[in-house]
Scaffold this active site. Structure first.
Site: not given
Length: 284
Positions: A178, A234
């Protein structure tokens, strides 16, 4: 460790009058699963706080997928849950400490230092043969007065202003694919904030599920300047929290959370996006 307690530590102190145990179990994509698990069995005396209903605000255009809750509403929730300024709060989950660390960070942000994450989590507690129950505690409200530590938090403007600053380290806490922009199962844009390095939050735990000790955490962040500023993010500001905790364990003191994180960053047109690996080889 200064931010963690062991299963045996809690077992020995769980009935002490100033201890408040908080069940933070939550599964992304299954918003009712955590509360249902709590209703079925939890550590005796534990209260339940929901990531999305109690520890986040309503999602809007900006602020990310789990916006930080309104301070007045959060302090009210804490007070009604029996958490006061004199409480020792022990948070646990079954998600490797990610959800419990969100409560840990929020309480630290509100000026409450007596908060700890239970190492290993609920399943390990149950497997150890320690007591569980389905009975719910009668909640007695406690006064909670917040003293907000604004320096623990950064907003999008400050992140943008610090891009390219050698004195500021950006840490992306998501899984490497990611971070590199190879996959993006949740957010509409893949990639990372330019200049960020990747330290997957779950690597703060050993293969046995226990959190790594201070020296092992320091090894994860080897090469980072102790005196420099570190901004952690995040996807939505939740799994960055265990990395904030790990950095503190490793001795870093100037660690701040980008609360909205990646999902907030990409909500602003014009914010730059990077892909690939920006890690510098050791020795460079």
């Amino acid at each position: 460790m200064k931010n963690m307690v062991s299963l045996k530590w809690l077992l020995a102190r769980m009935y002490e009058s100033d201890v408040v145990i908080v069940d933070c179990r939550f599964q992304l994509g299954k918003p009712d699963a955590g509360r249902e698990a709590y209703m079925e069995a939890h550590i005796p005396g534990a209260v339940y706080l929901d990531l999305e209903k109690d520890l986040s605000a309503v999602v809007t255009e900006h602020g990310g997928r789990h916006p930080l809750p309104d301070i007045a509403e959060l302090t009210g929730t804490l007070s009604r849950s029996g958490i006061g300024n004199a409480s020792r709060v022990i948070a646990y989950d079954d998600q490797g400490g990610a959800m419990a660390s969100r409560l840990w960070w929020l309480l630290k942000y509100l000026g409450h230092d007596q908060v700890y994450v239970l190492d290993e989590g609920f399943t390990a507690w149950q497997k150890a043969g320690f007591p569980v129950t389905a009975e719910q505690k009668v909640l007695i409200p406690a006064p909670f007065l917040a003293t907000v530590r604004h320096n623990m938090l950064v907003e999008v403007d400050e992140v943008r202003e610090n891009l390219g600053d050698a004195e500021v380290t950006l840490i992306d806490s998501r899984e490497a694919p990611r971070y590199r922009g190879e996959v993006e199962p949740i957010d509409r844009i893949a990639g990372h904030i330019p200049g960020a390095i990747n330290r997957f939050w779950a690597e703060g735990r050993s293969s046995d599920g226990k959190w790594k000790n201070a020296d092992e955490q320091a090894a994860r962040f080897e090469g980072l300047q102790q005196e420099g500023q570190i901004i952690v993010y995040c996807g939505s500001g939740v799994t960055a929290c265990p990395n904030v905790l790990a950095l503190q364990e490793a001795g870093f003191t100037n660690v701040r959370l980008y609360g909205g994180s990646w999902s907030d960053w990409i909500s602003y047109e014009g914010n730059p996006v990077a892909a690939g690996d920006e890690e510098k080889p050791k020795g460079v």
